[in-house]
Scaffold this motif. Sequence first.
Motif, PDB file in Angstrom:
ATOM      1  N   SER A 180       0.870  -1.374  -0.091  1.00 52.89           N
ATOM      2  CA  SER A 180       0.036  -0.100  -0.044  1.00 52.89           C
ATOM      3  C   SER A 180       1.005   1.168   0.069  1.00 52.89           C
ATOM      4  N   THR A 181       0.839   2.001  -1.114  1.00 54.32           N
ATOM      5  CA  THR A 181       1.410   3.571  -1.213  1.00 54.32           C
ATOM      6  C   THR A 181       0.540   4.363  -0.344  1.00 54.32           C
ATOM      7  N   GLN A 182      -0.908   4.055  -0.433  1.00 56.94           N
ATOM      8  CA  GLN A 182      -1.878   5.042   0.262  1.00 56.94           C
ATOM      9  C   GLN A 182      -1.530   5.133   1.625  1.00 56.94           C
ATOM     10  N   GLU A 183      -1.084   3.797   2.151  1.00 52.08           N
ATOM     11  CA  GLU A 183      -0.835   3.921   3.910  1.00 52.08           C
ATOM     12  C   GLU A 183       0.255   4.980   4.125  1.00 52.08           C
ATOM     13  N   LEU A 184       1.287   5.092   3.268  1.00 53.89           N
ATOM     14  CA  LEU A 184       2.405   5.998   3.695  1.00 53.89           C
ATOM     15  C   LEU A 184       1.687   7.315   3.263  1.00 53.89           C
ATOM     16  N   VAL A 185       1.056   7.502   2.273  1.00 56.50           N
ATOM     17  CA  VAL A 185       0.694   8.964   2.107  1.00 56.50           C
ATOM     18  C   VAL A 185      -0.139   9.343   3.246  1.00 56.50           C
ATOM     19  N   ASP A 186      -1.186   8.660   3.712  1.00 55.83           N
ATOM     20  CA  ASP A 186      -1.976   9.095   4.890  1.00 55.83           C
ATOM     21  C   ASP A 186      -1.472   9.080   6.177  1.00 55.83           C
ATOM     22  N   CYS A 187      -0.501   8.204   6.546  1.00 57.06           N
ATOM     23  CA  CYS A 187      -0.119   7.988   7.769  1.00 57.06           C
ATOM     24  C   CYS A 187       1.411   8.511   8.296  1.00 57.06           C
ATOM     25  N   ASN A 209       6.232   1.452  12.142  1.00 57.07           N
ATOM     26  CA  ASN A 209       4.816   0.792  11.919  1.00 57.07           C
ATOM     27  C   ASN A 209       4.597  -0.680  11.975  1.00 57.07           C
ATOM     28  N   ASN A 210       5.804  -1.320  12.014  1.00 53.35           N
ATOM     29  CA  ASN A 210       5.901  -2.724  12.029  1.00 53.35           C
ATOM     30  C   ASN A 210       5.627  -3.320  10.621  1.00 53.35           C
ATOM     31  N   GLU A 215      -1.875  -3.258  -1.158  1.00 51.62           N
ATOM     32  CA  GLU A 215      -2.404  -2.262  -2.059  1.00 51.62           C
ATOM     33  C   GLU A 215      -3.936  -2.801  -1.751  1.00 51.62           C
ATOM     34  N   GLU A 216      -4.357  -4.122  -2.190  1.00 51.00           N
ATOM     35  CA  GLU A 216      -5.623  -4.396  -1.708  1.00 51.00           C
ATOM     36  C   GLU A 216      -6.384  -4.084  -0.722  1.00 51.00           C
ATOM     37  N   ASN A 217      -5.681  -4.196   0.254  1.00 53.35           N
ATOM     38  CA  ASN A 217      -6.149  -3.865   1.782  1.00 53.35           C
ATOM     39  C   ASN A 217      -6.455  -2.355   1.900  1.00 53.35           C
ATOM     40  N   TYR A 218      -5.392  -1.353   1.304  1.00 57.64           N
ATOM     41  CA  TYR A 218      -5.623  -0.179   1.657  1.00 57.64           C
ATOM     42  C   TYR A 218      -4.936   0.488   0.095  1.00 57.64           C
ATOM     43  N   PRO A 219      -6.243   0.627  -0.686  1.00 56.12           N
ATOM     44  CA  PRO A 219      -5.981   1.123  -2.124  1.00 56.12           C
ATOM     45  C   PRO A 219      -5.483   2.446  -2.288  1.00 56.12           C
ATOM     46  N   TYR A 220      -4.838   2.688  -3.184  1.00 47.67           N
ATOM     47  CA  TYR A 220      -4.635   3.989  -3.616  1.00 47.67           C
ATOM     48  C   TYR A 220      -5.573   5.096  -4.181  1.00 47.67           C
ATOM     49  N   LYS A 221      -5.611   6.352  -3.625  1.00 48.00           N
ATOM     50  CA  LYS A 221      -6.609   7.287  -3.980  1.00 48.00           C
ATOM     51  C   LYS A 221      -6.124   8.298  -4.632  1.00 48.00           C
ATOM     52  N   GLY A 222      -4.625   8.651  -4.679  1.00 44.92           N
ATOM     53  CA  GLY A 222      -4.204   9.597  -5.395  1.00 44.92           C
ATOM     54  C   GLY A 222      -4.468  11.121  -4.609  1.00 44.92           C
ATOM     55  N   ALA A 229      -6.895   3.343  10.476  1.00 43.23           N
ATOM     56  CA  ALA A 229      -6.157   2.313  11.616  1.00 43.23           C
ATOM     57  C   ALA A 229      -6.760   0.832  10.980  1.00 43.23           C
ATOM     58  N   MET A 230      -7.888   0.544  10.970  1.00 38.56           N
ATOM     59  CA  MET A 230      -8.466  -0.614  10.575  1.00 38.56           C
ATOM     60  C   MET A 230      -7.616  -1.118   9.199  1.00 38.56           C
ATOM     61  N   GLY A 231      -7.635  -0.143   8.472  1.00 37.09           N
ATOM     62  CA  GLY A 231      -6.878  -0.511   6.984  1.00 37.09           C
ATOM     63  C   GLY A 231      -5.498  -0.925   7.106  1.00 37.09           C
ATOM     64  N   THR A 232      -4.768  -0.248   8.365  1.00 35.00           N
ATOM     65  CA  THR A 232      -3.326  -0.607   8.211  1.00 35.00           C
ATOM     66  C   THR A 232      -2.950  -1.941   9.326  1.00 35.00           C
ATOM     67  N   ALA A 233      -4.241  -2.569   9.951  1.00 35.61           N
ATOM     68  CA  ALA A 233      -3.895  -3.520  10.973  1.00 35.61           C
ATOM     69  C   ALA A 233      -3.010  -4.616  10.445  1.00 35.61           C
ATOM     70  N   GLN A 234      -3.397  -5.301   9.028  1.00 36.29           N
ATOM     71  CA  GLN A 234      -2.659  -6.327   8.765  1.00 36.29           C
ATOM     72  C   GLN A 234      -1.297  -6.029   7.943  1.00 36.29           C
ATOM     73  N   LYS A 235      -0.495  -6.223   8.895  1.00 41.37           N
ATOM     74  CA  LYS A 235       0.888  -6.165   8.199  1.00 41.37           C
ATOM     75  C   LYS A 235       1.490  -7.328   7.379  1.00 41.37           C
ATOM     76  N   VAL A 236       1.936  -6.832   6.145  1.00 38.67           N
ATOM     77  CA  VAL A 236       2.333  -8.306   5.515  1.00 38.67           C
ATOM     78  C   VAL A 236       3.747  -8.361   5.031  1.00 38.67           C
ATOM     79  N   ALA A 237       4.485  -7.103   5.027  1.00 36.83           N
ATOM     80  CA  ALA A 237       5.676  -6.902   4.583  1.00 36.83           C
ATOM     81  C   ALA A 237       6.525  -5.930   5.775  1.00 36.83           C
ATOM     82  N   LYS A 238       7.664  -6.374   6.391  1.00 38.94           N
ATOM     83  CA  LYS A 238       8.332  -5.628   7.722  1.00 38.94           C
ATOM     84  C   LYS A 238       9.738  -5.600   7.011  1.00 38.94           C
ATOM     85  N   ILE A 239      10.379  -4.303   7.235  1.00 36.67           N
ATOM     86  CA  ILE A 239      11.832  -4.216   7.210  1.00 36.67           C
ATOM     87  C   ILE A 239      12.470  -4.017   8.546  1.00 36.67           C
TER      88      ILE A 239
END
Length: 348
Positions: A180-187, A209-210, A215-222, A229-239
């Motif tokens: 999700s790119t939108q998660e970065l834009v928003d959060c 953010n852990n 992208e499917e869970n928190y789609p890009y809006k532009g 918060a609910m959209g970001t709950a499921q983390k699938v990739a960590k660094i």
Amino acid sequence: MSTKILCSSLLFLTITMGVWSCLVASSRVTFDYQNSMRLRHQQWMAHHGKVYADASEEDMRFNVFKNNVERIETFNAGPDKGYKLGVNKYADLTNEEFRWLHIGGFVRRDEEAGLVSAAKSKPFRYANATGLPSAVDWRKKGAVTPIKQQGDCGSCWAFAAVAAVEGIHQLKTGKLLSLSTQELVDCDGKNYGCNGGYPNHAFQFIVNNNGLTTEENYPYKGKDGVCKAMGTAQKVAKISGYDKVPSKNETALMQAVAHQPVAVLIDGGDFDFQFYKKGVFSGECKSSTDHVVTVVGYGTAGDENKYWVIKNSWGTTWGENGYMKIQRDYADESGLCGLAKAAYYPTM
């Protein structure tokens, strides 16, 4: 009437008629050209889904379109420079408008100095890498998701950071996920959403953010939005963190890219960059950076034409289906368009 006067009158009439015929022909050519260009603009509008507010705006955009097309065609008809320009979806924008709407990796000089100096204390993990392959393409290794589109939001920093994280995640886990790119834009409060940002700040947000969701869970809006918060709950990739490639060092950048995709700051706002279509880009640009892309490979065209492969976030109608080959080992240590000045990669 004497023969001499008659002949003179006939000559004058002939010349006058000839001039008039030339003027008519010239006017017809100009009229036909304008009509042809108008039709071309209308076809372009239909292809790209462009709709203008009224006839006045359409006329204004037509003139911008015509000027851009003429400049593109003049360039392509000129001496071969190893790359070509194309009439893409940005053809009705002046270069100034294009920069304003689609460049979002601005660098505030006071912050950049601090970011560069702070990164110097961390060792470059690929400094001793030798025997590098002559060519790398992470697309062919399954570590690059399809080209995305940032739209009129200056979120290139987020797209570049996400592409780099998608790459390292696939290389470490074998799973290519569209994040999700939108998660970065928003959060990501350290960056500026659609008003620009830095990939290193984005990496640090992902660490704090852990991880990122899909992208499917928190789609890009532009556009900028409220962090969900609910959209970001499921983390699938960590660094675990991020590193900086030594500045103004294309050899070091090659060492890094040989191991993973790397986010780089670049000058992406000049005319030739705006309308790049294919080939190895070597056009004039600045070393000041205003855009962020992801280097996903490198190679050589012919015997000596070395290039980087960069993934952009302007959709597939720009460049080589959304990618650019850009000159590598440039004479200036900053790299062509400043791409070697500030490069970052995530770690796991």
